[in-house]
Design an enzyme around this catalytic site. Structure first.
Site, short mmCIF file in Angstrom:
data_model
loop_
_atom_site.label_atom_id
_atom_site.label_comp_id
_atom_site.label_asym_id
_atom_site.label_seq_id
_atom_site.Cartn_x
_atom_site.Cartn_y
_atom_site.Cartn_z
N VAL A 132 1.13 -1.14 -0.38
CA VAL A 132 -0.15 -0.02 -0.30
C VAL A 132 0.96 0.94 0.17
CG1 VAL A 132 -1.98 1.39 1.61
CG2 VAL A 132 -1.64 -1.41 1.29
N ASP A 164 -12.61 -9.87 11.59
CA ASP A 164 -11.19 -9.43 11.37
C ASP A 164 -11.05 -8.20 12.20
OD1 ASP A 164 -8.43 -10.50 11.43
OD2 ASP A 164 -7.96 -10.38 9.75
#
Length: 367
Positions: free
Chosen positions: A123, A232
């Site tokens: 990223v 998550d």
């Protein structure tokens, strides 16, 4: 110039130019989030949340010799908020018309620093050259998506995240792709992962922790009303923005579950697994409520409530619901955590009640 050359060229920039670029990015940015994939975190001698403790249904599959990876990006239809906003003419990002972000390619961006590295890509902080719009760009290799058999998971992640509009959920602006990679454009937040801030101060006080818990409860309530499970939740998947606003990110294990139906897939991080997940039983959105309880404890204490040296010992503590509070934890905070961590999913406190809990209410005036 191909995508590889562009990435390599931009990464060779001098540190001075990088600092100047990032400074100008901050000056141009009005709303932000980074969407960086979580890094496995390690405590000396404990192997804390190491890759071996992260569970997922991903299987490492060998590709047939000579088989060329093909990823049907065209199957992702009508999931780009960029295109939808362009049609309505209403939505804007950071003051920049989203129509500026049509028909994109990697060469349209200045590449800043790496915000995070994951199993399936990196990223970057990037700036759209023409408009000056700053965002996070997640670059994923097509061959990896195919090799690890996550095409379905990838499509689901994009479709779910692009449908969400909530102040405490990271926004996916859209995506584009070239021959080798798929690129996701997301919000950029300058303050980074919640975990990094938690690690720097060992634990948060009640005022800060209660504000974070309230925001997460509101975000999860929004998702659950739309039959979406996150699956998550953990500090690594929460990003901090301005004025202590937090945003839940990483929807890789999120799934749409019709009302009344249940799931069976085991996924998530060991310390945050609920008893029904460990026992391989069917589950519903209450697994997120349990995870919020673990998160609340970790924010106030600095470590998860059932953490042990091994996965097996952690499982035993979770199944016994062996919950021990340090002396400094507020009585009402203990009550909320205990209600979130009820063994029976049906007994766990509803998220709407979490937002009105006495511990939340008494700290709210100080936010």
């Amino acid at each position: 110039m191909d995508a590889d050359a562009i990435l390599k060229k931009d990464q060779r920039r001098s540190s001075l130019k990088q600092r100047n670029l990032l400074l100008s990015m901050r000056l141009n940015q009005t709303t932000a989030t980074n969407g960086a994939p979580p890094q496995a975190r390690v405590q000396p001698g404990k192997g804390y949340r190491n890759p071996g403790k992260v569970l997922s249904p991903i299987r490492n599959q060998e590709m047939s010799p000579g088989k060329r990876p093909t990823l049907e990006i065209s199957e992702l239809k009508n999931v780009s908020p960029i295109n939808q906003a362009h049609k309505t003419g209403k939505a804007r990002a950071g003051g920049v018309p989203l129509s500026k972000l049509q028909n994109l390619k990697l060469a349209d961006f200045e590449i800043g620093k790496v915000l995070g590295k994951g199993k399936f890509g990196r990223v970057y902080c990037v700036r759209h050259i023409e408009s000056g719009f700053v965002c996070a760009l997640k670059a994923m290799e097509k061959k990896d998506i195919i090799q690890y058999n996550i095409e379905k998971q990838f499509r689901r992640e994009v479709e779910i995240q692009s449908s969400l509009r909530h102040p405490n959920l990271t926004q996916l602006y859209g995506y584009f792709h070239d021959e080798k990679r798929v690129y996701l454009l997301m919000e950029y937040l300058v303050n980074g992962e919640l975990y990094k801030h938690l690690k720097g101060r060992s634990h948060f006080n009640d005022v800060v922790a209660s504000y974070y818990v309230y925001q997460m409860a509101d975000a999860l309530d929004y998702m659950h009303e739309r039959n979406i499970l996150h699956r998550d939740i953990k500090p690594e998947n929460i990003i901090i923005g301005f004025n202590n606003t937090i945003k839940l990110t990483d929807f890789g294990w999120s799934v749409i579950t019709p009302k009344g139906s249940k799931r069976k897939t085991l996924c998530g991080t060991v310390d945050y697994l609920s008893p029904e997940l460990i026992r391989s039983r069917e589950y519903n959105e209450k697994v997120d409520v349990w995870a919020l309880g673990v998160l609340t404890y970790e924010l106030l204490v600095g470590s998860p409530p059932f953490e042990e040296e091994s996965k097996e010992l952690t499982y035993k503590r979770i199944l016994k619901r062996n919950l021990i509070f340090p002396d400094h934890v507020d009585t009402e905070a203990r009550h909320l955590i205990s209600r979130l961590l009820e063994y029976d999913p049906g007994d766990r406190i509803p998220l709407k009640e979490v937002k009105k809990h006495p511990w939340i209410e008494k700290n709210k005036p100080f936010w």
